[in-house]
Design an enzyme around this catalytic site. Structure first.
Site: not given
Ligand code: PLP
Length: 358
Positions: A102, A170, A194
């Protein structure tokens, strides 16, 4: 009805009481005679739903008025471009710590608009640790980290000290799983699917003084200013996902908040890691002190055993344990909604599998 323990990395388990409540209110929300899905986002009733969600989120994460909370769409992936578009205000340059898949995506998007300066990376060790040896630049608009690495199973135990330079994180796969000091950050973002609710909602927590400095080319919908001015109601927001996230916030608040869930999350992760450390079959390759509390990759010595494990676990009601295609093996995602019982069941199953397949 047969609910399984679902170890999916996302979209993932939601707390059962939340699903029950959403089902109860599906046809008639609070005497309105309509579902939240059918309701105008400008109605009085919906206004109270979105305001309530925001105030619970602020309470749970202890967010003061110097920050805006935005309910957006496009996933965390849209933030990979929205952040540079809005924050590249002076140097058009940011520092990145590359800790996995990511991070790499965030880096490649930022490069479209300026300079992404990778000051540290653990790629040479397949991202099995969090780098600590790096020097921050002075001429950057922000420093970006991925605080929990969903595929690789690592997390920042503590965060870089960036002084006056905004720290951007993030937190998609760990938001609200442990207490953090929001005032250390300029911007925190997370896809909801998540730890917070259904897909379709992206949370952005941004320091007010970072708003309004976007590049001129930034489309209206991708400006933080647009959404902060209109309190996330510039256009139709992901109404239903916000409503369900609000129910998740209430569930968490009622149980005692982030402090309480952090204790439970520590307990769950310890149950699994303790077993992995003594197992002769299953191994987790992550540097011990950088281990994630949320996403725990592990593997048996052969692909055959991994396949057999995944198949038999599924039959035993332990679902979605297949590792990410880039990593292989297995991965147990044990977000806030995963009960302790689910992790105990998983470890019991692993012990049995190990005995039977010696
Ligand atoms: C799942 C995830 C993403 C992507 O998320 P989307 O909502 O599908 O764009 C980005 N960063 C991390 C750390 C993730 O776990």
């Amino acid at each position: 009805m047969n609910r399984v323990y679902n170890f999916s990395a996302g979209p993932s388990m939601l707390p059962e009481p939340v699903l029950v409540k959403a089902a109860e209110e599906m046809l008639d929300y609070n005497g309105t005679g309509m579902s939240v899905m059918e309701m105008s986002h400008r109605s009085k009733v919906y206004t109270s739903i979105i305001e309530n969600a925001e105030s619970l989120l602020r309470k749970l994460m202890k967010i003061d008025d110097s920050y805006s909370v935005l309910f957006l769409q496009g996933g965390a992936s849209t933030q990979f471009s929205m952040i540079p578009l809005n924050l590249f205000s002076k140097y058009r340059k940011a520092d990145f710590i590359n800790t996995g898949n990511w991070s790499k995506k965030a880096i490649s998007e930022a490069k479209l608009y300026g300079t992404a300066n990778v000051i540290a990376s653990s790629e040479e060790a397949k991202f099995t640790y969090i780098p600590e040896d790096y020097k921050l630049s002075e001429d950057v608009d922000y420093v970006h980290i991925t605080s929990n690495n969903t595929l690789e199973g690592t997390r920042f135990m503590s965060f870089p000290e960036t002084g006056n330079i905004p720290l951007v994180a993030d937190m998609s796969s760990e938001i609200m799983s442990r207490e953090i000091d929001v005032s250390r950050f300029g911007l925190i973002y997370a896809g909801a699917q998540k730890n917070l609710g259904p897909a379709g909602l992206t949370i952005v927590i941004i320091k007010n003084d970072l708003i309004g400095k976007h590049l001129n080319i930034t489309p209206t919908m991708l400006r933080y200013e647009t959404h902060s001015k209109e309190k996330s109601l510039y256009n139709t927001p992901p109404c239903y996902s916000i409503y369900v996230a609000g129910l998740v916030f209430k569930w968490l608040d009622d149980m005692g908040g982030v402090k309480t869930i952090e204790k439970i999350n520590n307990e769950k992760a310890a149950i699994l890691y303790n077993f992995l450390d003594e197992s002769e079959m299953f191994a987790n390759k992550v540097n011990k002190k950088d281990r994630s509390l949320m996403n725990i990759p592990f593997a048996a010595p052969t692909d055959e055993l991994n396949e057999k494990f995944i198949k038999e676990a599924e039959q035993a009601g332990l679902s979605t344990l297949r590792g990410h295609r880039l990593i292989g093996g297995m991965r147990a995602s044990i977000y806030n909604a995963m009960p302790v019982e689910g992790v105990i069941k998983l470890v019991e199953f692993m012990k049995k599998f190990e005995l039977e397949n010696k």
